[in-house]
Design an enzyme around this catalytic site. Structure first.
Site, PDB file in Angstrom:
ATOM      1  N   GLU A  44      35.619  51.221  47.538  1.00 30.09           N
ATOM      2  CA  GLU A  44      36.422  50.045  46.882  1.00 30.09           C
ATOM      3  C   GLU A  44      37.972  49.824  47.618  1.00 30.09           C
ATOM      4  OE1 GLU A  44      36.776  51.025  42.799  1.00 30.09           O
ATOM      5  OE2 GLU A  44      37.424  48.902  42.057  1.00 30.09           O
ATOM      6  N   LYS A 116      33.515  42.308  42.343  1.00 30.08           N
ATOM      7  CA  LYS A 116      33.103  43.204  41.023  1.00 30.08           C
ATOM      8  C   LYS A 116      32.935  42.335  39.838  1.00 30.08           C
ATOM      9  CE  LYS A 116      35.340  47.489  39.680  1.00 30.08           C
ATOM     10  NZ  LYS A 116      36.654  48.494  39.653  1.00 30.08           N
ATOM     11  N   CYS A 152      32.149  50.442  41.589  1.00 26.90           N
ATOM     12  CA  CYS A 152      32.559  51.580  40.743  1.00 26.90           C
ATOM     13  C   CYS A 152      32.359  51.084  39.017  1.00 26.90           C
ATOM     14  CB  CYS A 152      34.039  51.368  40.812  1.00 26.90           C
ATOM     15  SG  CYS A 152      34.953  53.110  40.416  1.00 26.90           S
TER      16      CYS A 152
END
Lengths: 573, 573
Positions: A44, A116, A152
């Site tokens: 990330e 994300k 994540c």
């Protein structure tokens, strides 16, 4: 059954250093290609570093990040790495706003992007403040294998893109992470990744950042688990690592009709070069887990070392009192930077005991750091006499003269000053602001006193095992702690026993348990009332404290923002 | 047509002081009843203070807040105030989590509750971190009049509960606010409230907090506008105020069938006592807007005074250099606390000029504050000689001896230390950490240098108009600024002209404009490069700086969290 060779690049970028991080990405893609990998994953925000915080909101920075990303496919192709499928995290910005993004790169072009979905905004995270959430669900067919991408927090929340991907069906989930270290988090993380793999019905390749960034430290712990949740490969913590393994994947699945509500499914097919003959991958690494002490020690060494290096310092300076805290900080610094980059100063006052001076000398000798003695008697006398100080004011002036002396030597010689306060004393305000709290980095600000002792013993034992001199003087570990700001002073004059104190702090601070709850847990109400009062009053000092490495749920820093003025106190109910 | 007499209680609670704030609520309800009001509104989170930050996450605190709220209806009824319809903000928590809530209280019971829909998470706000959003839309029929409730951010976002209420139809919208002061925000706020009233097709009663809380200051500026957006009443800024007026409202509307999507409409009818005969309300207050200087000055005085009082201090101490910054801070402190609570210390070094000492003496005489002279020569000599300091290290040691002297006097006598740095020098790092940056509160940390001069001139003119002695020595205003840390030193040796500097800072810091954009705006690229470099390097120092009163979009504090290590710098493109 198609086979993919995966490479997970567990790397250490620096926030804001776009050109350095671009070089880092290219270098690790080169390593992946050298290992004959088909696919390489980078973590990330690998291109910008993580967390970028307010930089996300600077248009000139998001534009620069986007340009750095746009330059990558060409640079990869020019370097002969065009056939590699590269998945890398970066900061994007579109008409909606900044995005925590991943790009999928192949043959000189960005094939697709993922934004994300879940933006964590608790603890150390502030992503809801900085980013806008995505809703896309790219499915990349590469050599007949269907790949999905998540970032994540997307796997930490139920019902997110993993659930949606599981409706569609995937062969492999790629998960890019900037997951900061907490004590024993590797256990939680391993279980989570396994559970999500079972949910998705597909293996997960989980790649994480490594290295220190301001108060955060990333431990790596990258891994690949199969669809049943079994770990196939796992990288060691706290080191750069390329985790390589071969995966046989079902592939050639017939596209599903599923259209999960609220998601934008997007399918892309990439023509990969035909599979080449290659020797099978060496048995994949499955790193042994570290002991609790080893894990914390490495986290602290990593956090300290990267803070110094990423800020462009070459050396550190700290006061050596002969006590346990400064001995542990000095040893961490020597482990992180080498003895030649560490400067210790003993600054005795008229209240300093002979054994303290000796313990400081002993530490210097054991570790080999640079060492000098600068008595503060004259400096203290100048203040005490002119301003007629006594009592607490006189105690504080000693700590402040030491802080000023360190800052002066820092100004003169260019060292970064390290503060040596531990979490227990910070929590209860047992330190002098502008005194022992002085410093640009506080390596053990998140380490309770009882853990400081435990780490010291562990570090000495490790040295003994390796036939080296134990760095920490046994006397610094064994003697009762004292600030030595007045004759015969001991910490136990002002504070409860540290074992009890740390127990209560763990409940009150880390777990946010209230007074009534602590009494029910069996603590003496008088003791709790005293500790709670000290903690509530120490908030202001904490605000002034420089960052250190976060090793537990709550360091006293950004994620604990009690108001300075706060008339509400925990009281006996 | 039914008539309601509204009372808007513009009050100053303290964060965390639940019992004090409960008394405050009761006291202002009493005042509203004395004014024969039917309805009294108290601001957002009036019962807990605002912002509660991490206290929201402590279960023992949200439970205590809920208990304080539950005790209010009975206390109001016991005080003979049961007939009053009370709407008050507080912290609630249900099974979902903490809520930014409003309670509607009547005749000894909580009639209904409202949970804020829009949780701001930008600038000074972190509400998304702390609260969960509501979706309810209570409509309270009271004496035939349909009332709706919203909280602060709910009216700053399009398409929120105001739009939903406009589908249903209301007679009056009650809006509870904790809206912090920014320069000229009253203009924006007035236009917004008017626009929302027109959108809702109903008058809006807008009540706001007043007073300082940590780095925030609330200016009040409560108001009532009619359905056409015309201001009917407006409270003065920065003072406690009960704004009372009579409103004739349509009432008795037939309940609409509208069910806005995503909202939970809930209708409650309250039996009010029959309207009593009462003398008409005195012509409602419509406060004159303040001048820019008066508004900023009052914000700073309010922020400083409340910080000192709410933290339990009775006096402040600061260094008087003879320069403009310390003169303005001293005058603010005298205006906030009275001369008898302000202690000034002149701390000349061997580089201090005669005129500086004289200007400090002159300020003390003009303002009547407590004054002493403590030369720092011996203290500085002790450090310089023992550690062999010169150059920057010697300059900093002077500033640090002054900081230590102030902290010693604070420890000895219990004063809060004020730091005197302004926003321009903080932005470019032109200050000494642990030196002039020492202090528990920095009153002008958000005031650019050019505005410091403007405020000084304005304050002196006001004094002259009122026949008082202008507090600030004209020489402090007129002379070229200098830190006097080496012979003949001037700020202009190191910094661009402050007019130019403040112009660039306004663009670069407040407006986040990038390098290329600043060049297009006509600034000299060399000058910009220099300033931008200083700003980017000064981040670390800012982290250490104590809070002051926020008067503009971006103070250097919580809402500007650039990472400490940040290799990315604004560069010429």
């Amino acid at each position: 059954m198609p086979q993919l060779r995966l490479a997970l690049a567990q790397v250490n970028p620096c926030v804001g250093d776009l050109s350095g991080n671009s070089r880092l990405v290219l270098e690790w893609c080169r390593r992946a290609a050298d290992a004959n990998a088909d696919v390489v994953l980078l973590p990330e925000m690998a291109l910008t570093g993580y967390p970028v915080e307010d930089l996300a909101l600077r248009e000139s920075f998001s534009t620069a990040s986007r340009r750095a990303l746009d330059a990558l496919p060409g640079a990869l192709a020019d370097a002969g790495l065009g056939e590699l499928l590269v998945v890398v995290g970066y900061l994007d910005a579109d008409e909606v706003g900044p995005r925590n993004a991943a790009a999928i790169i192949h043959r000189g072009a960005v094939v697709d992007r993922y934004y994300k979905h879940h933006l964590p905004n608790y603890g150390v995270f502030d992503e809801f403040r900085y980013f806008h959430a995505g809703d896309d669900l790219p499915v990349i067919r590469y050599r007949g294998v269907d790949l999905g991408v998540v970032i994540c927090e997307d796997i930490w929340q139920d019902g997110g893109p993993v659930a949606a991907y599981s409706e569609i069906g995937l062969d492999l989930m790629l998960c890019l992470n900037g997951s900061p270290y907490e004590r024993a988090k590797d256990d939680v993380r391993g279980e989570l990744v396994a559970a999500r793999a079972r949910e998705a019905g597909a293996p997960i390749a989980y790649v994480n950042l490594v290295g220190g960034q301001d108060e955060l430290v990333f431990d790596g712990d990258s891994m690949v688990v199969d669809a049943a949740g079994v770990v196939l490969a796992r990288a060691p913590q706290f080191v750069d690592h390329l985790l390589v393994l071969d995966l046989d994947l079902p592939g050639d699945r017939s596209p599903s009709d599923a259209r999960p509500a609220g998601f934008e499914v997007r399918r892309t097919t990439i023509e990969g070069a035909p599979a080449v003959e290659r020797a099978p991958c060496a048995g994949p690494c499955i790193a042994e887990p570290l002991s609790d002490e080893a894990e914390v020690w490495q986290a602290l060494v990593t956090g300290l070392g990267d803070y110094v290096r990423k800020n462009g310092f070459r050396s550190v300076i700290l006061g050596l009192s002969g006590g346990i805290d400064s001995a542990v900080v000095a040893t961490l610094a020597v482990d992180a930077l080498g003895a030649d980059a560490v400067y210790g100063v003993s600054m005795p006052s008229k209240y300093s005991s002979e054994h303290s001076r000796h313990d400081a000398d002993d530490l210097a000798e054991r570790t080999g750091l640079h060492y000098r003695v600068e008595p503060i008697t004259d400096m203290v006398a100048a203040f005490v006499e002119q301003l007629q100080l006594s009592g607490l004011a006189e105690e504080n002036v000693q700590a402040r003269c030491r802080g000023m002396a360190l800052m002066s030597l820092s100004n003169r010689d260019g060292h970064l000053v390290l503060a040596t306060g531990n979490k227990s004393e910070l929590a209860v305000g047992y330190s002098t602001i502008y005194g022992d709290a002085v410093g640009g980095f506080a390596p053990i600000k998140d380490v309770p006193k009882t853990l400081v002792w435990r780490l010291a013993r562990w570090r000495n034992e490790q040295a003994a095992k390796n036939g080296e001199t134990p760095p920490i003087p046994p006397s610094s570990i064994e003697k009762p702690p004292s600030a030595e700001l007045r004759p015969g002073q001991l910490d136990s004059d002002s504070l409860p026993d540290y074992t009890l104190l740390d127990d209560v702090l763990d409940d009150y601070v880390e777990s946010d348990r209230g007074f009534a709850d602590l009494v029910r847990a069996g603590f003496d109400p008088v003791v709790i009332e005293n500790i709670v009062r000290m903690v509530d009053r120490a908030e202001y000092k904490r605000r002034q404290y420089p960052p250190g490495t976060k090793i537990s749920l709550k360091a006293f820093g950004r994620d604990r923002r009690l108001p300075i003025t706060n008339s509400w106190r925990e009281r006996r109910p």
